[in-house]
Design an enzyme around this catalytic site. Sequence first.
Site, PDB file in Angstrom:
ATOM      1  N   ARG A  45       1.511   4.118  -3.132  1.00  0.00           N
ATOM      2  CA  ARG A  45       1.233   5.538  -2.836  1.00  0.00           C
ATOM      3  C   ARG A  45       2.491   6.388  -2.958  1.00  0.00           C
ATOM      4  O   ARG A  45       2.432   7.542  -3.407  1.00  0.00           O
ATOM      5  CB  ARG A  45       0.638   5.663  -1.433  1.00  0.00           C
ATOM      6  N   ASP A  87      -6.944  -8.204   4.244  1.00  0.00           N
ATOM      7  CA  ASP A  87      -6.181  -9.105   3.366  1.00  0.00           C
ATOM      8  C   ASP A  87      -5.685 -10.358   4.077  1.00  0.00           C
ATOM      9  O   ASP A  87      -5.078 -11.228   3.454  1.00  0.00           O
ATOM     10  CB  ASP A  87      -4.987  -8.355   2.763  1.00  0.00           C
ATOM     11  N   GLN A 105      -8.969   2.190  -0.749  1.00  0.00           N
ATOM     12  CA  GLN A 105      -8.724   2.516  -2.155  1.00  0.00           C
ATOM     13  C   GLN A 105      -9.684   3.601  -2.623  1.00  0.00           C
ATOM     14  O   GLN A 105      -9.303   4.534  -3.332  1.00  0.00           O
ATOM     15  CB  GLN A 105      -8.892   1.268  -3.019  1.00  0.00           C
ATOM     16  N   ARG A 135     -12.642 -14.132  -2.607  1.00  0.00           N
ATOM     17  CA  ARG A 135     -11.780 -14.732  -1.577  1.00  0.00           C
ATOM     18  C   ARG A 135     -12.558 -15.474  -0.510  1.00  0.00           C
ATOM     19  O   ARG A 135     -11.997 -16.340   0.164  1.00  0.00           O
ATOM     20  CB  ARG A 135     -10.949 -13.633  -0.900  1.00  0.00           C
ATOM     21  N   SER A 193       0.835  -1.212   0.000  1.00  0.00           N
ATOM     22  CA  SER A 193       0.000   0.000   0.000  1.00  0.00           C
ATOM     23  C   SER A 193       0.867   1.258   0.000  1.00  0.00           C
ATOM     24  O   SER A 193       0.610   2.205  -0.756  1.00  0.00           O
ATOM     25  CB  SER A 193      -0.893   0.019   1.245  1.00  0.00           C
TER      26      SER A 193
HETATM   27  C1  S3P Z   1      -5.600  -1.435  -0.072  1.00  0.00           C
HETATM   28  C2  S3P Z   1      -6.871  -1.478   0.432  1.00  0.00           C
HETATM   29  C3  S3P Z   1      -7.647  -2.722   0.574  1.00  0.00           C
HETATM   30  C4  S3P Z   1      -6.765  -3.961   0.463  1.00  0.00           C
HETATM   31  C5  S3P Z   1      -5.779  -3.858  -0.658  1.00  0.00           C
HETATM   32  C6  S3P Z   1      -4.878  -2.661  -0.460  1.00  0.00           C
HETATM   33  C7  S3P Z   1      -4.940  -0.137  -0.205  1.00  0.00           C
HETATM   34  O1  S3P Z   1      -8.625  -2.747  -0.446  1.00  0.00           O
HETATM   35  O2  S3P Z   1      -7.552  -5.103   0.285  1.00  0.00           O
HETATM   36  O3  S3P Z   1      -4.967  -5.009  -0.735  1.00  0.00           O
HETATM   37  O4  S3P Z   1      -3.696  -0.091  -0.385  1.00  0.00           O
HETATM   38  O5  S3P Z   1      -5.633   0.888  -0.113  1.00  0.00           O
HETATM   39  P1  S3P Z   1     -10.039  -1.976  -0.278  1.00  0.00           P
HETATM   40  O6  S3P Z   1      -9.758  -0.538  -0.163  1.00  0.00           O
HETATM   41  O7  S3P Z   1     -10.812  -2.301  -1.519  1.00  0.00           O
HETATM   42  O8  S3P Z   1     -10.646  -2.580   0.951  1.00  0.00           O
END
Ligand code: S3P
Length: 443
Positions: A32, A326, A175, A357, A28
């Site tokens: 970013r 996750d 996200q 999943r 993540s």
């Molecule tokens: C993430 C947010 C999560 C996660 C993904 C990474 C992120 O998804 O499952 O692996 O980096 O913002 P969601 O925002 O759809 O929950």
Amino acid sequence: MQITDPHPLTARRNGPLRGRARVPGDKSISIRALILGALTVGETRITGLLEGEDVLNTAQTLRALGGTLEQRGGGEWRVRGVGVGGFAEPGAPLDFGNSGTGCRLMLGAVGGCPVTAAFDGDASLRTRPMRRVLDPLERIGARTLASTDGRLPLTLAGARDPIPIVFEPPVASAQLKSAVLLAGLAAPGETVVIEREATRDHTEKLLSHFGAQVRVEPAGANGRRVTLTGQPELAPAPIAVPADPSSAAFPLIAALLTPGSEVILEGVMLNPLRSGLLTTLAEMGASVAYVERRTEGGEEVADLLVRTSALRGVEVPAARAPSMIDEYPVLAVAAAFADGTTVMRGLKELRVKESDRLAATAALLRGNGVEVEIDGDDLIVQGSGRAPGGGVVTTHMDHRIAMSALVMGLASEKPVTIDDGGFIATSFPGFVELMRSLGADVS
Ligand code: S3P
């Protein structure tokens, strides 16, 4: 950048896992860091970047939009940005491969710029919902020019005059929040995201790190209100990416389940919005000690000392889901080896990850002789302290299903095989080698 040849792998019981290892940088934060670096004016130095396929694909799309991204070796990168709103129109579709995070965040970043771009990805990403991101981006002023049913491939025309919005995400998704904040960067005035359930806060923290004005306040029992002042000049700032707790989960649980193990996982990020698995494992009776707590790259980290533990079944509340979203597949594997029933509540979002999943995790367990049930959005695992194993698991292009199945094979009576380990490289390049260095038998 599609991963093509199926690459079966088998994990089998061996001696104890022992030694020290550092899992790769957080996915993540890595994604970013590249995106924000590309929106600054000047050069950003990033160390410890995850060089997994998801991150490399995002880097490639940023190059197509005019950013200069150089890989210096050993996880060190230099990014020279184009400034907020400064993306150039790409000459070809942006290919995000398997990466939902890369794609959704970049929809936001492009959505605030006056350029048109086509977005695409692999067969897994093409099934995933993008409408949830397109809705707020359209309110900001972007237009979806072509898309089937809110899915990839799609073409987005970014806003010429982006409008700041107040947005309440209908699902708990970092996200989605991040996409709106990235689009809001180019809008005048304040863009506000009000989350009912707080999700990972890396975008907010990195925006502040690059000099944007971001205010974060509590909202309701578990929520947050994030206010971003638009049109900042982002200034380059060095980033050290801490080790990914979602990747650490695999060797961690493997060590808990493999008799006689003692493993140290170095520098694992302890961000409270990512720590639901550690909370849950503590409730299950896991022996995980935090050694040398310290700050790295603006995040608290620790070396985790993990020893084999007898686990007990627990109930995991739905409110904890955003902080361990996750980690459910590998937690479900741990639950199979626990004593008693584990109930994981509120897992609706798992249905729209790299695979369904919820279904894939249940199939993984069932195919290896573990009693499991899906009840609405809940996953219920009957732990018996052991698992027969012997299954061949279909991974559905999902890296976390692949790694979870291999962890199962390290502790089950018979080996576990996965149809394709190729997708592990999306988030955890070197996973097999790292597990082998600790004594695991994966071939
Ligand atoms: C993430 C947010 C999560 C996660 C993904 C990474 C992120 O998804 O499952 O692996 O980096 O913002 P969601 O925002 O759809 O929950």
